[in-house]
Every structure is written in structure tokens, then in C-alpha cells.
Motif scaffolding. Structure first.
Motif, short mmCIF file in Angstrom:
data_model
loop_
_atom_site.label_atom_id
_atom_site.label_comp_id
_atom_site.label_asym_id
_atom_site.label_seq_id
_atom_site.Cartn_x
_atom_site.Cartn_y
_atom_site.Cartn_z
N ASP A 200 0.87 4.21 13.73
CA ASP A 200 0.68 4.96 12.49
C ASP A 200 1.82 5.95 12.31
O ASP A 200 1.99 6.87 13.12
N ILE A 201 2.59 5.78 11.26
CA ILE A 201 3.79 6.60 11.05
C ILE A 201 3.46 8.09 10.91
O ILE A 201 4.30 8.93 11.22
N SER B 197 7.87 -1.78 0.74
CA SER B 197 7.64 -2.87 -0.23
C SER B 197 6.88 -4.07 0.31
O SER B 197 6.58 -4.99 -0.45
N THR B 198 6.59 -4.09 1.62
CA THR B 198 6.00 -5.32 2.19
C THR B 198 4.48 -5.35 2.13
O THR B 198 3.86 -6.31 2.59
N GLY B 199 3.87 -4.28 1.60
CA GLY B 199 2.42 -4.27 1.46
C GLY B 199 2.02 -4.72 0.06
O GLY B 199 2.27 -5.87 -0.32
N VAL B 200 1.47 -3.81 -0.70
CA VAL B 200 1.02 -4.11 -2.07
C VAL B 200 2.17 -4.63 -2.94
O VAL B 200 1.94 -5.43 -3.85
N TYR B 201 3.40 -4.19 -2.67
CA TYR B 201 4.53 -4.60 -3.51
C TYR B 201 5.01 -6.03 -3.23
O TYR B 201 5.87 -6.54 -3.94
N VAL C 45 0.48 3.12 3.06
CA VAL C 45 1.10 4.17 3.87
C VAL C 45 1.20 5.47 3.07
O VAL C 45 1.09 6.57 3.63
#
Ligand code: ADP
Length: 165
Positions: free
Chosen positions: A8-9, A115-119, A31
Motif C-alpha cells: 500500500d503506497i 492509469s492501469t486501474g479504472v483508466y 489509489v
């Protein structure tokens, strides 16, 4: 130096963590939601004064309740198949974020897989852009520690592979 770390960042004690924000900079899911929850309401208050941010660029705030001193809010592109300049916009996020980190005196910076999640940006292609852009930016500079944060094991494996290439 670039490394991959899984977790977790929001827990990272680095000078700056990067947020995968949207153009409003007023919070969202993924995130972004996690960072705002962990930072507390002061972060949203500061973001309200920023007037949003263009896709492919970034803006910096304080870290508020986070261990990190700063949050760099980068707005990644929505994936439309790759023919809408997505790679250049994603590269712009990494470059802008590192420029802001440098200006703030930060040498330790952690990025989520922007960008690799919802985008919807394909994770392997996004990892290649991240690594190439960061290597380019870091060339000729010393003392930086960049952490690529993977929230899950699959992303960690993809990022490790991109680093080996
Ligand atoms: P975007 O809208 O840019 O696609 P998301 O937040 O939907 O952003 O997803 C970006 C990446 O961040 C995804 O790989 C997701 O799994 C990851 N992620 C979500 N929560 C966290 C977190 N707390 N720490 C690190 N990465 C996270």
C-alpha cells in the motif's frame, strides 16, 4: 535506482508519493481514494486550491497525515486503444512528477501503476512506459531512489519484468 515494492503506497515513508489522480484533483476511487483517506481532509482542502490538472501533467501538495512529506498528483490518460497519444501522456506523468520531486528537493519517490486501474491502460505496456521514462529522466542524475509500487502480485511481476528488460 528503480525498485519494485508490493504493498500500500500510503504506508511508505518516502519524500514524495505519486497519486494517480483525475483532472479535478478532488479525489476518486482506487489509489486516489486510499491516499485521501490516509492523508485526512487537509489534503482535499489543499487540492481545492490547485484548480485541477491537465492529463499528462502533475501538481504537488503536502503529505498532511501521510508518512510521505509530499503528494504529487499525476493525471494519467484513459486508455482508448493506444492511438490517442496515451503513451506520451503517461510518460508525461512520470516526467512531470520527477520534475516536481526534484524541485521540492525529494530524492525518494514512489509511484503507483498510473492509469492501469479504472483508466484501463494495459499493465505491461504501462510498465514499459514507466521504466523507460524514469530511466531516461534518471540518466545523468544521482542519488534518486524511485519505487514502483504494485498493489498486487500480478502487477509486481509485470513491473519486475519491465525492469529486467
Ligand atoms: P487510474 O484511474 O489511474 O487507473 P487506479 O487507482 O484505478 O488509477 O489504479 C492505479 C493502480 O493503483 C492500480 O494498479 C491499482 O491496483 C493500484 N492501487 C490501488 N490502491 C493502491 C494503494 N493503496 N497502493 C498502491 N497502489 C494501489
Amino acid at each position: 535506482m528503480i525498485r519494485v515494492w508490493q504493498g500500500d503506497i500510503t504506508t511508505l515513508d518516502v519524500c514524495a508519493i505519486v497519486n494517480a489522480a483525475n483532472r479535478s484533483l478532488l479525489g476518486g476511487g482506487g489509489v486516489d481514494g486510499a491516499i485521501h483517506r490516509a492523508a485526512g481532509p487537509g489534503l482535499l482542502e489543499e487540492c481545492r486550491g490547485l484548480g485541477g490538472c491537465e492529463t499528462g501533467r502533475a501538481k504537488i501538495t503536502g503529505g498532511h497525515g501521510l508518512p510521505a512529506h509530499h503528494v504529487i498528483h499525476a493525471v494519467g490518460p484513459v486508455w482508448h486503444g493506444g492511438g490517442q497519444g496515451e503513451a506520451e501522456l503517461l510518460a508525461g506523468c512520470y516526467r512531470s512528477a520527477m520534475d516536481l520531486a526534484e524541485a521540492a528537493g525529494c530524492r525518494t519517490v514512489a509511484f503507483p501503476a498510473i492509469s492501469t486501474g479504472v483508466y484501463g491502460y494495459p499493465a505491461t505496456a504501462a510498465a514499459a512506459v514507466a521504466v523507460a521514462t524514469l530511466r531516461d529522466w534518471l540518466a545523468g542524475r544521482e542519488g534518486y531512489e524511485v519505487t514502483l509500487v504494485a498493489f498486487d502480485g500480478a502487477t509486481a511481476a509485470i513491473l519486475e519484468k519491465a525492469l529486467e528488460a
